[in-house]
Design an enzyme around this catalytic site. Structure first.
Site, short mmCIF file in Angstrom:
data_model
loop_
_atom_site.label_atom_id
_atom_site.label_comp_id
_atom_site.label_asym_id
_atom_site.label_seq_id
_atom_site.Cartn_x
_atom_site.Cartn_y
_atom_site.Cartn_z
N SER A 112 5.54 10.22 1.45
CA SER A 112 4.67 9.91 2.58
C SER A 112 4.64 8.41 2.77
O SER A 112 4.57 7.65 1.79
CB SER A 112 3.25 10.44 2.33
OG SER A 112 2.41 10.15 3.43
N GLU A 113 4.68 7.96 4.02
CA GLU A 113 4.79 6.53 4.28
C GLU A 113 3.53 5.74 3.93
O GLU A 113 3.56 4.50 3.92
CB GLU A 113 5.18 6.26 5.74
CG GLU A 113 4.23 6.78 6.79
CD GLU A 113 4.63 8.14 7.32
OE1 GLU A 113 4.45 8.36 8.53
OE2 GLU A 113 5.13 8.97 6.54
N ASN A 114 2.42 6.42 3.65
CA ASN A 114 1.25 5.68 3.18
C ASN A 114 1.30 5.43 1.67
O ASN A 114 0.41 4.81 1.12
CB ASN A 114 -0.05 6.41 3.54
CG ASN A 114 -0.17 7.77 2.90
OD1 ASN A 114 0.81 8.49 2.80
ND2 ASN A 114 -1.37 8.14 2.47
N GLY A 115 2.40 5.90 1.01
CA GLY A 115 2.63 5.49 -0.37
C GLY A 115 2.55 6.56 -1.44
O GLY A 115 1.92 6.35 -2.48
#
Length: 219
Positions: free
Chosen positions: A49-52
């Site tokens: 996920s691009e939020n980490g």
């Protein structure tokens, strides 16, 4: 009108068939977020996920959510054994450097040459593009899962997108409630048709030239 749950599940299930063990996979909001429910060897796949986060597992049970652990859409998630989390700079570094094997995204429009428009309808307020541009451009393979037509019954698969592009020539496969198509050098290729639809149902709702595969499947 949006797709019903059973239809959305069917699209997600078909998309899950494109995931192989060992892949690093990023999932967009909407239908793509349902895909993990249909992955057989989930513990052998690394959902990013691009939020980490790397190693997203099942959704938590009620009252077991961690308010600090959610996906890019803000929905609570759990972490698989060996999973990890980090800041968004690391996450986007993975995406921009080509470390994502597969990105599954929703779309407002897809062109027959693979252009993707999935972030804004002119005149409507949206929070922003998020990571869509990087994911569309940086992933090794991009699959779009979406309604075949929009809420007014207009084709979402078109010769040229009329909406602002997220990225050009990035989509490899399109999965809708009616069919599966791939984007090849020669153009848009129809690979599979889902019952109860027929060839005419599919072709009449695509606003672009279509090449019918020699081994077209009716599923």
């Amino acid at each position: 009108m949006g797709l019903g749950k059973n239809i959305r599940d069917a699209i997600a299930s078909r998309a899950a068939q494109e995931i192989a063990p060992g892949m690093v996979v990023n999932l967009g909001i909407g239908i793509p977020s349902l895909v993990p429910d249909f992955v057989m060897d989930k513990e052998l796949v690394y959902f990013q996920s691009e939020n980490g986060i790397l190693g997203i597992s099942d959704s938590p049970h009620a009252d077991e959510e961690d308010e600090n652990l959610c996906n890019a859409g803000g929905f609570p998630v759990t972490l698989r054994p060996g999973g990890c989390y980090f800041d968004s700079c690391e996450a986007f570094g993975m995406i921009r450097s080509g470390k994502i094997d597969l990105s599954i995204l929703g779309a407002l429009q897809v062109s027959s040459s693979g252009d993707l428009a999935n972030w804004i309808v002119p005149g409507k307020r949206v929070p922003g593009m998020g990571g869509a541009m990087e994911l569309a451009s940086g992933a090794k393979k991009v699959i779009v899962t979406m309604n075949h037509c929009d809420g007014q019954g207009r084709p979402k698969i078109v010769a040229n997108c009329s909406l602002p592009l997220t990225a050009p020539k990035c989509v490899h496969m399109i999965i809708t409630e009616k069919a599966v198509m791939t984007i090849e050098k020669e153009g848009l290729v129809l690979r599979e048709i889902f019952t109860p639809y027929c060839l005419a149902d599919v072709l009449d709702t695509i606003a672009a030239p279509v090449i019918i595969s020699d081994d077209l499947s009716i599923l």
